[in-house]
Design a protein around this motif. Sequence first.
Motif, mmCIF file in Angstrom:
data_model
loop_
_atom_site.group_PDB
_atom_site.id
_atom_site.type_symbol
_atom_site.label_atom_id
_atom_site.label_comp_id
_atom_site.label_asym_id
_atom_site.label_seq_id
_atom_site.Cartn_x
_atom_site.Cartn_y
_atom_site.Cartn_z
ATOM 1 N N SER A 272 0.836 -1.093 -0.055
ATOM 2 C CA SER A 272 -0.020 -0.082 0.149
ATOM 3 C C SER A 272 0.943 1.179 0.050
ATOM 4 O O SER A 272 0.505 2.069 -0.636
ATOM 5 N N CYS A 273 2.029 1.068 1.004
ATOM 6 C CA CYS A 273 2.708 2.288 0.713
ATOM 7 C C CYS A 273 3.550 2.778 -0.521
ATOM 8 O O CYS A 273 3.414 3.877 -1.013
ATOM 9 N N CYS A 274 4.136 1.682 -1.317
ATOM 10 C CA CYS A 274 4.455 1.897 -2.729
ATOM 11 C C CYS A 274 3.512 2.020 -3.710
ATOM 12 O O CYS A 274 3.870 3.074 -4.419
ATOM 13 N N ALA A 275 2.174 1.905 -3.462
ATOM 14 C CA ALA A 275 0.981 2.220 -4.406
ATOM 15 C C ALA A 275 0.897 3.795 -4.086
ATOM 16 O O ALA A 275 0.778 4.794 -4.947
ATOM 17 N N TRP A 276 0.889 4.228 -2.903
ATOM 18 C CA TRP A 276 0.833 5.675 -2.391
ATOM 19 C C TRP A 276 2.034 6.420 -3.091
ATOM 20 O O TRP A 276 1.635 7.611 -3.501
ATOM 21 N N LEU A 277 3.229 5.849 -2.745
ATOM 22 C CA LEU A 277 4.221 6.751 -3.321
ATOM 23 C C LEU A 277 4.183 6.957 -5.089
ATOM 24 O O LEU A 277 4.520 7.962 -5.655
ATOM 25 N N SER A 278 3.707 6.055 -5.883
ATOM 26 C CA SER A 278 3.837 6.021 -7.176
ATOM 27 C C SER A 278 2.635 7.118 -7.399
ATOM 28 O O SER A 278 2.976 7.764 -8.401
ATOM 29 N N GLY A 279 1.575 7.215 -6.677
ATOM 30 C CA GLY A 279 0.886 8.083 -7.276
ATOM 31 C C GLY A 279 1.252 9.621 -7.082
ATOM 32 O O GLY A 279 0.788 10.803 -7.556
ATOM 33 N N HIS A 280 1.954 9.772 -5.956
ATOM 34 C CA HIS A 280 2.795 11.145 -5.500
ATOM 35 C C HIS A 280 4.033 11.174 -6.499
ATOM 36 O O HIS A 280 4.589 12.523 -6.345
ATOM 37 N N HIS A 281 4.440 10.299 -7.250
ATOM 38 C CA HIS A 281 5.567 10.522 -8.070
ATOM 39 C C HIS A 281 6.839 10.801 -7.273
ATOM 40 O O HIS A 281 7.506 11.722 -7.255
ATOM 41 N N ALA A 282 6.744 10.172 -6.099
ATOM 42 C CA ALA A 282 8.025 10.473 -4.923
ATOM 43 C C ALA A 282 8.508 9.245 -4.460
ATOM 44 O O ALA A 282 8.065 8.001 -4.896
ATOM 45 N N GLY A 283 9.609 9.422 -3.693
ATOM 46 C CA GLY A 283 10.204 8.285 -3.145
ATOM 47 C C GLY A 283 10.532 8.284 -1.902
ATOM 48 O O GLY A 283 10.544 9.731 -1.005
ATOM 49 N N LEU A 284 11.149 7.580 -0.834
ATOM 50 C CA LEU A 284 11.463 7.909 0.164
ATOM 51 C C LEU A 284 12.716 7.385 0.788
ATOM 52 O O LEU A 284 13.451 6.429 0.109
ATOM 53 N N SER A 285 13.320 7.987 1.963
ATOM 54 C CA SER A 285 14.935 7.348 2.252
ATOM 55 C C SER A 285 14.633 6.666 3.693
ATOM 56 O O SER A 285 15.717 6.210 4.173
ATOM 57 N N SER A 286 13.348 6.870 4.422
ATOM 58 C CA SER A 286 13.407 6.139 5.634
ATOM 59 C C SER A 286 11.995 5.733 5.765
ATOM 60 O O SER A 286 11.003 6.263 5.201
ATOM 61 N N LEU A 287 11.668 4.747 6.610
ATOM 62 C CA LEU A 287 10.335 4.142 6.750
ATOM 63 C C LEU A 287 10.153 3.576 8.039
ATOM 64 O O LEU A 287 10.971 3.102 8.581
#
Length: 565
Positions: A272-287
């Motif tokens: 679910s988190c990866c799908a949310w990031l894809s919609g924002h065209h964004a990435g993360l460095s910490s989780l």
Amino acid sequence: MSPLRHTRGPGPDRPDVQGFPAPEPSSSPGLKPEEAGKGRPPEGPRSSPGLMPRPHAPAPRSPHWLALLPQVDPAQAGPGRPSPQQQLAWWALQFTPRVCLLEEAVLLELSSCLRLFGGLRSLHERIQREGRALGLLDASAPGESPAMAWAPNALAALALARGGRLNGLTRPLSPLLDALPLPCLSAVQVQSAMLARLGCRRLGDVRRLPRAGLARRFGAELLLALDRAYGELRQAHEWVRLPERFEARLELPWRLDDAPALMPHAESLLRSCCAWLSGHHAGLSSLRLGWQHDAMRARDCPPGGELLLRSAELTRSFEHLQGLLREHLAQLALPAPVAELRLWVDRIEPLRPPNSDLRLDEQARAPAREPLSLLLQRCAVRLGPAQVCQSRPQADARPEAMQTWAPWGGSTTAPASTGEEASRGTDTFLGNAASPARMAALGSPASAWPGPQPSWLLEPPLRLLSQQERPAYQGELQLLLGPQRVEGGWWGWPGRALAQEHGGQAPQVQRDYYLARNPQGQLLWIFRARGDLALASRAADPDTGGPAQDDPAPSMHWYLHGLFA
């Protein structure tokens, strides 16, 4: 010869094709009105001198609706977490902002972005490939119905997806829909029992019934659904909006006291988190992954715990985050059984898509390998952060202080100079050159650094004995280049302490560096400490290079600081 037909042109009382009155017939003497236009080409439509010609309007795009059927998994449903349909809609927002939910499907309007993704076929293949890899679309077998379909309108695309048809654009839509069974439209499926008694088995059979009788017996909803599916009426949609923050919870079906056993449940939250990031065209460095222990835990046991996952680079790859989470859970020991999981993201950054390679050789077509940074990060998680280190450049002129070693995973950029450092002034060299770290921060070329730099530094520097103020190391040294002045360090040493120089409380240095060569042809990097800042170090025998007796006059010493490979 066939007789010519006379076409009546625009007269005085009728406008011509441009909307302006027709020109008056010529009144030349000797000519009748019906003969005024003979013997010369007909005049074209006249335009007003005060009006500009009309620009050519672009042809309207034909609508292109894509219906996606999410993978149905009863284990993924639950309060506190997005449904599979909502996850698929978040993920689809990376392709187009026009995404809506229609019954159990996700609909995308792609007419304005087909060219951006390489055309219809390329975009469809990418959506199907990446959606199945992430577990959002049904991985249908060759004999099963596909998980997607496209058509000129949303309801027709949904009906084709339910009926196992893919393409509703290349052929006429009406024959395709007429052949579908009744359950393909929900409004028709509700009345399927009564329609079956009337002999209707397909949607085409329903359309052939009298509309007035259908409206009286089944209501206006059935006719409205048929008209929308066949493109005779338009349908309004409510577009999906992404939440600004991501946080999902999952209550476990049973209590687990083994950390690796949490992985299958955490993967659903991570998807679910990866799908949310894809919609924002964004990435993360910490989780962050948190958990709550069972209420029947021991008194000295904390109510829950938290795990911080750090990535070496911005990413939204499910495979990378999955492997990182698996490594952390393999080293985690739980003090009590876990009853609930929680996953949330603190900060995201825009993530640029990778550039496509234009090469056509075999190396370009080979599958992409894992980046070195991800491999080092996985080793650091498995072996411990202190076992995998990285160098960090420092804004310092002293060769010993130009870099430090830190655990892998932190920032590799040089720290910005503060006001305190600016008040100290820059380090002084012969030729007014800056340190390599400062020049890298300012974007200066590497060629601006004065003098050669050895690949191997001695720590501490080796003190050389001199004969008549000429240094010796395995014989008398020949000075080739120099001097190069390095001066500074009165502000101290960040991170660790150096060997103190005589006469100063801080590791202040004042040195002149030279490039020298010994009789064996070896290139050495030596310096001479000036004034009363002579470095306390071990001496070297001039013939063997081994330790020698201390020099009783430490005012002007020669030191070996580096060797050239």
